[in-house]
Structure formats: structure tokens, C-alpha cells
Design a protein around this motif. Structure first.
Motif, PDB file in Angstrom:
ATOM      1  N   ASP A   1      16.962 -28.116  -1.159  1.00  0.00           N
ATOM      2  CA  ASP A   1      15.826 -27.479  -1.296  1.00  0.00           C
ATOM      3  C   ASP A   1      16.233 -26.071  -1.904  1.00  0.00           C
ATOM      4  OD1 ASP A   1      14.351 -29.684  -0.469  1.00  0.00           O
ATOM      5  OD2 ASP A   1      13.968 -28.615   1.271  1.00  0.00           O
ATOM      6  N   SER A   2      17.358 -25.724  -1.714  1.00  0.00           N
ATOM      7  CA  SER A   2      17.752 -24.423  -2.172  1.00  0.00           C
ATOM      8  C   SER A   2      18.806 -24.405  -3.260  1.00  0.00           C
ATOM      9  CB  SER A   2      18.387 -23.552  -1.164  1.00  0.00           C
ATOM     10  OG  SER A   2      19.581 -24.422  -0.674  1.00  0.00           O
ATOM     11  N   GLY A   3      18.441 -25.297  -4.097  1.00  0.00           N
ATOM     12  CA  GLY A   3      19.378 -25.641  -5.352  1.00  0.00           C
ATOM     13  C   GLY A   3      19.009 -24.483  -6.346  1.00  0.00           C
ATOM     14  N   GLY A   4      17.697 -24.158  -6.484  1.00  0.00           N
ATOM     15  CA  GLY A   4      17.235 -23.087  -7.506  1.00  0.00           C
ATOM     16  C   GLY A   4      17.819 -21.802  -7.174  1.00  0.00           C
ATOM     17  N   GLN A   5      17.779 -21.283  -5.839  1.00  0.00           N
ATOM     18  CA  GLN A   5      18.160 -19.920  -5.562  1.00  0.00           C
ATOM     19  C   GLN A   5      19.885 -20.043  -5.437  1.00  0.00           C
ATOM     20  OE1 GLN A   5      16.028 -17.489  -5.345  1.00  0.00           O
ATOM     21  NE2 GLN A   5      16.644 -16.838  -3.535  1.00  0.00           N
TER      22      GLN A   5
ATOM     23  N   TYR B   1      20.637 -14.154  -0.912  1.00  0.00           N
ATOM     24  CA  TYR B   1      19.772 -15.381  -1.558  1.00  0.00           C
ATOM     25  C   TYR B   1      19.469 -16.149  -0.416  1.00  0.00           C
ATOM     26  CZ  TYR B   1      20.923 -13.360  -5.958  1.00  0.00           C
ATOM     27  OH  TYR B   1      20.914 -12.631  -7.391  1.00  0.00           O
TER      28      TYR B   1
ATOM     29  N   SER C   1      21.511 -21.516  -7.737  1.00  0.00           N
ATOM     30  CA  SER C   1      21.848 -21.370  -9.225  1.00  0.00           C
ATOM     31  C   SER C   1      21.675 -19.925  -9.680  1.00  0.00           C
ATOM     32  CB  SER C   1      21.007 -22.435 -10.004  1.00  0.00           C
ATOM     33  OG  SER C   1      21.168 -23.712  -9.731  1.00  0.00           O
ATOM     34  N   LYS C   2      20.443 -19.192  -9.237  1.00  0.00           N
ATOM     35  CA  LYS C   2      20.282 -18.184  -9.626  1.00  0.00           C
ATOM     36  C   LYS C   2      21.241 -17.194  -9.116  1.00  0.00           C
ATOM     37  CE  LYS C   2      16.433 -14.907  -8.687  1.00  0.00           C
ATOM     38  NZ  LYS C   2      15.106 -14.694  -7.861  1.00  0.00           N
TER      39      LYS C   2
END
Length: 652
Positions: A371-375, A422, A377-378
């Protein structure tokens, strides 16, 4: 311009940098109440605007802030350094501040002597404390011949009085010592001193300033930031002794003349030259930057508009319309990386070299939770833009995210920051050294790729040779088409080059990139129907693999230039350990009580070295490590690496 100062506060961890900056902001009106670094009020110091800093009570990233003192504008930046060597390298004039005089066992004269013997500072005190530990109350100014008392709940009221009679003898002794030390490096003061002329306060102050700016002298101030004593005289010292921007020589690198050095005037009159040192913050070295201006990022070639110009007070902002040379500002809404240089387009200067060293170590990382893939990558994208030596890539075979950098600690810090800032927990693989492969002799290739499976087939033949590039070549891969005539139609040549480049990404010895290689295409054949870009690209890949072993490939490993500074009694142990790590000692000098050892050591043998050095030297040794070159590994190491690679492939 003469009323501008750019200041960095640098010291070892837990020496009071952030506490000192907090007091500076309070006395200059930047903040209206004081919060401590480990404050129980949960607010934390103004300069500690990152959660990890507040929690640990330490400063990790440098934070910039602005204040005014006696009509002077000052930009401050707090930053940890482990060695005084960095300031010498960058030729920075400096003052010293002996902090924590209120602490039990405080001995400023011992610290001053250590600065002289260990750091080789040509320094002397410009102040004398009256009382130490819990009795520390007053500072005597050796130049102005006044005693300063700090009254008020936060020491904000500084009262100058006559020096107490019982302190006159030590005042005279320390003032003479100051004059003697400055006379050794300033001819004008030396002349007056040798002629027994009276030295006025103004004459002494001017001499200290000349010697400090010339980096021949370090004036030493004293106090206790935590107890609110000695900070205002230190601020006065910054104005009196440290240079304004035009008194410091700053060089830019002219990209149109092979990075030739160009001296900047440091005034608002020249063309704009500004350097981004964090993602949003930057310093203007020359010229003026205005809101709404168009500026050019020399590193990327992009022309951009300045949408929002602000002055920073740690994490707070103040909108401004323009900033000129010497000022530190933040520009929001501009896409850039740390180390990028901006100009108005009339010059092509950069403040730092555009030649960023290749990373030498890699780690596989992946978020624990999907679930934390977006954060995740950011965080990686921002880190990559913030630090040019930090790279992010994808392993084509395993699909893992690979981060690369300049060493073990470098990568550890980024993993920890991703977790803290993050809130992304990441699992980390074993560190992997970035080996390379290369060839040592010429080898011919002649490969026909032919495939027929109903419908259009595939047909492509490539002939030529591979050879090593000459030493010192500016490129690592070279492709040359020497075909005369149309044996291969010219529209297929780019596909052949692409195939060879792709094949060179993974050598057959241990699967690492192949470099310093020249590929020459001399002949080939095509088919009117079955030839295609894909057929020739595959022909090139297989041709490379066919001739690679005949070219006698070798593995290259990163060699690090390691500089050590250790007490002389540990020299033998440390040198023996370097030899065990297959290092080559290239220099051994003496610096006072310390030995300075320079060695070239394979990075693969440097894992865990900081811990090993600490235990060998009782915590007194220190070292720096930077990439030097890739060099062939010994034959036994090559065999071991090849066998390990084969075993790993078999498991997969």
C-alpha cells in the motif's frame, strides 16, 4: 554588499549548534520565545524542522535561516562536520566559539590548546570568562577592554562595565597573547608591536579582521548558548571579522570552455549566477533574481519562469520580490536538483562540476507494505533530485528497485530518512559493489541470425570486431560503422548499435556492465523480405556474446582513495589492516601527533570499516573515502566472483 554575511555553524554532534542558532534568532528578533533542542514543550528548536532531528535532538540536514543584527543581514546554516579538513578544503574564513562554559569541568584554555595542536589553528582568545561552571557570569572583551554582563530572563540585556580589578592581570596577559598571535600573521600590527607602540582597540580589531579573512587566524569566542551568555558578542564578532560576499573569491566553471574557472565579481551588477543547494533553496553568487524573471537551468538546459521567491526562516517563509548577490533564498515551483546552476541565459556557467562520479555501491530495497508503494516512489524521486550521487534503478531480471550511492553510510541514511520522513518501512538487501567488466584484446565476430517460422522470418548478419578503448578515453562505449556500400541498409545500423549497447549492459562473467569497449562493424548481409530492425538487433546481441570470451574479459572493481588520520601509536595496526584488505599505501605523513595515511583500497574490502577503525584506534581514528577508479581484480578474486555468479544463476 558590505552589510551581508553568509554563515555556517559547523561542529561535532551535540556541541550546541542548534541551541546557539536558536539564541541567535531570539536576539535578532527572528523568534519571540526560546525552545530547546530536546524541549519538553514538544515544539523543538526553530532550526530543527524535520521530525527525525527533533526526536533525536540532532541536526541531520542543513537548515538555512535569515536574520538581521545591527542593520546587517545574515543567512545562517547549521550543519554537522566530523573534521575541520572540509573548511580548509573550501578555504572558509572562520571564528571559533567555545560553548558550554557552564558545564562541570569546563576548561576553555584546554580546548584552545587542543584547537592549536590537533586542528593546527593559529588562534587566540578574544574574550576571557570570569568564573566557570555554575559561577560563569561575565565575559571580558580583550579588544574593547570591557566586561560584559548578561541580564534579563533570557540574557537579552548586555551591560558593558569596567573590568574588575582582580581580573586586570589575566586581562593584560591574554590581550598580549592575542596581539602576539595576530602579529605573527599581520605585518601592520607586527610593526606597531615591535616598536612598542600602544595598540588601540580599533587597530587590533582591524588586524584581527585582516588575518581572519586571509585565513591566517581564527579568533576564539566563549560562552554558554544554553545559559544565554556570550551570544551577542559572537554576533558582533561575525560582523567585525567575517567577510561580506565580495571579499570572498568564488569561481564558476565555464561550460563553453571545458569547465575553465571564471572568477565571479559577487556583485548585483553582473549576469545572474545562482546555485541550488537544496531542492528549493539556493544562493545568488552574482546578479539579481526577480519574481517573474525567466532563468535557465544550465544543468538541464531548461528555461523557466520564477513563480515564487521567498526568504526562509527554517520552515517559515517570507515573500520577496527580488534577491541579489550574496543572499540565500528559496524558489518554489521550479523543477531542479541539488547542485543545479541557474543563470539569466547570457553565460553558461556552473558553480559545481557537471561531472558527477559514478555510484560505487548498490542496495535492493522494497517497501514492506504494498500500500505504501506511492509514497516509496515519491521518496526515492525526491532523494534522487536532492542528491546527484544518489541513483535509483530497476533490476530487469529480478524486478527489484536498486538504490546506488557513494558508500554504505550514504545509502543507510537515505533508507532511514525514507522511513522517518515518508513513514515507509523498507526491507533492504545485501550491499552490492558495482563491479564492471571489460575486454583486454581484439576479437572478431561474424554472426548470422536466421529464423523461419511461417510468414515473415528474421534475417540479419553482422561481421566486425571488438577491441578495448585506449586508456583515458572520454567515452566508455564506442560504435563505428565501417561498412563500405550497402551490405546492410543504413536504416538498420541504429538497431545494430542498440543491440550491442544492450548486450554490453550485462557481461557474461558476472552480469555487470561492460565498459571501455569499441565495436567496429565491417560487413554483413541482409534479406530483402526477412531483414528487420529486430533481426539485426538480435544479431548484434548474439554476435557480442559469441566473441566476448575470445576478447579475454576481466572484472573491474571500484578502488577507493582512503585518507586516514590516526594517532601515531596506532599507525602500525592500521597500516597492517589496510594491507590485509589488499590496499596499497601511497602516502604516509606526520601531522603533529597524528599519522596521515593515504591508500588505494578495493571497495569490496571496505565493508564495516568505520567500526573496525574505531576499535583499532580507541575511537580516535577518522577516515574519508572517495571513488578513484575501476581497476582489474586479481585472478583468484575473478574466479571466485565468476563461480559465485554461476551458483546464484543456478539457484534462480
Amino acid at each position: 554588499m558590505d552589510r551581508l554575511r553568509n554563515i555556517g555553524i559547523s561542529a561535532h554532534i551535540d556541541s550546541g549548534k542548534t541551541t546557539l542558532t536558536e539564541r541567535i534568532l531570539y536576539y535578532t528578533g527572528g523568534i519571540h520565545e526560546i525552545h530547546e533542542v530536546r524541549g519538553k514543550d514538544g515544539v523543538g528548536a526553530k532550526m530543527d524542522s524535520m521530525d527525525l532531528k527533533r526526536e533525536k535532538g540532532i541536526t541531520i540536514q542543513s537548515a538555512a535561516t535569515y536574520c538581521t543584527w545591527k542593520d546587517y543581514q545574515c543567512w545562517w546554516c547549521t550543519k554537522s562536520i566530523t573534521v575541520d579538513r572540509q573548511m580548509r578544503r573550501y578555504e572558509v574564513p572562520r571564528l571559533a566559539f567555545i560553548n558550554k562554559l557552564d558545564r562541570m569541568g569546563a576548561d576553555p584554555w584546554k580546548v584552545l590548546n587542543q584547537a592549536r595542536s590537533k586542528l593546527r589553528h593559529h588562534s587566540a582568545a578574544v574574550q576571557v570568562p570570569i568564573g566557570l561552571e555554575e559561577n560563569f557570569q561575565v565575559l571580558i572583551d580583550l579588544e574593547q577592554q570591557k566586561a560584559y554582563y548578561f541580564h534579563g530572563s533570557s540574557g537579552e540585556k548586555v551591560v558593558a562595565e569596567e573590568i574588575p580589578a582582580d581580573m586586570e592581570a589575566i586581562d593584560a596577559e591574554k590581550r598580549r597573547e592575542l596581539i602576539e598571535m595576530v602579529s605573527e600573521v599581520d605585518d601592520k600590527l607586527a610593526e606597531a608591536f615591535l616598536n612598542d607602540e600602544p595598540i588601540s582597540s580599533t587597530g587590533l580589531e582591524e588586524a584581527v579582521r585582516r588575518a581572519t579573512i586571509a585565513r591566517k587566524f581564527v579568533p576564539v569566542f566563549m560562552g554558554s548558548a544554553f545559559k544565554n551568555k556570550g551570544v551577542q558578542p559572537l554576533l558582533d564578532g561575525v560582523l567585525s571579522y567575517l567577510p561580506c560576499p565580495i571579499e570572498v573569491g568564488n569561481y564558476a566553471l565555464d561550460q563553453t570552455k571545458n569547465e575553465e574557472k571564471v572568477m565571479l565579481t559577487g556583485t548585483p551588477d553582473g549576469p545572474l549566477v545562482a546555485l541550488a543547494f537544496k531542492l528549493e533553496e539556493g544562493r545568488v553568487y552574482e546578479g539579481v533574481i526577480r519574481k517573474g524573471d525567466f532563468i535557465v537551468n544550465i544543468n538541464t538546459g531548461k528555461k523557466i519562469k520564477v513563480p515564487h521567491l521567498v526568504r526562509m526562516r527554517s520552515d517559515e517563509m517570507e515573500d520577496i520580490q527580488e534577491a541579489h548577490a550574496g543572499q540565500i533564498v528559496a524558489v518554489f515551483g521550479v523543477d531542479c536538483a541539488s547542485g543545479d546552476t541557474f543563470t539569466n541565459g547570457s553565460v553558461k556557467y556552473t558553480m559545481t562540476s557537471m561531472n558527477v562520479p559514478e555510484p560505487v555501491m548498490s542496495l535492493a530495497v522494497q517497501p514492506v507494505s504494498k500500500d505504501s508503494g506511492g509514497q516509496f516512489s515519491k521518496a526515492l524521486n525526491r532523494s534522487q533530485r536532492e542528491d546527484p550521487t544518489f541513483r535509483v534503478g530497476l533490476d530487469a531480471e529480478s524486478g527489484q528497485t536498486i538504490i546506488s550511492g557513494m558508500g554504505e553510510l550514504h545509502l543507510d541514511i537515505y533508507v532511514e530518512r525514507i522511513r522517518r520522513e515518508y513513514k515507509v518501512d523498507a526491507t533492504v538487501g545485501k550491499p552490492r559493489v558495482n563491479f564492471r567488466e571489460t575486454i583486454t584484446q581484439r576479437a572478431e565476430f561474424d554472426y548470422l541470425h536466421k529464423k523461419q517460422s511461417g510468414g515473415q522470418g528474421q534475417y540479419g548478419r553482422v561481421c566486425g570486431y571488438v577491441e578495448p578503448l585506449p586508456p583515458g578515453s572520454p567515452v566508455k562505449f564506442e560504435f563505428e560503422n565501417m561498412i563500405v556500400g550497402q551490405a546492410i541498409p543504413s536504416n538498420f545500423i541504429p538497431a545494430i548499435e542498440k543491440g550491442f549497447k544492450e548486450a554490453a549492459n550485462s557481461g557474461s562473467l558476472i552480469g555487470h556492465p561492460v565498459e571501455n569497449i569499441r565495436i567496429v562493424l565491417t560487413d554483413g548481409a541482409s534479406h530483402a523480405v526477412d531483414s528487420s530492425e529486430l533481426a539485426f538487433k538480435l544479431a548484434a546481441i548474439y554476435a557480442f556474446r559469441q566473441c566476448y570470451n575470445a576478447a579475454r574479459p576481466v572484472i573491474l572493481e571500484p578502488i577507493m582513495l582512503v585518507k586516514l588520520k590516526v594517532p601515531t601509536e596506532f599507525q602500525g595496526t592500521v597500516a597492517g589492516d589496510i594491507n590485509k584488505r589488499k590496499g596499497v599505501i601511497v602516502g604516509n605523513d606526520q601531522d603533529g601527533d597524528d599519522s596521515v595515511i593515504t591508500a588505494n583500497v578495493p571497495l569490496n574490502n571496505m565493508f564495516g570499516y568505520s567500526t573496525a577503525l574505531r576499535s583499532m584506534t580507541q575511537g580516535k581514528g577518522e577516515f574519508t573515502m572517495e571513488y578513484k577508479e575501476h581497476s582489474p581484480v586479481p585472478q583468484d578474486v575473478q574466479m571466485r566472483l565468476v563461480n559465485t555468479h554461476k551458483a546464484d544463476k543456478a539457484v534462480e
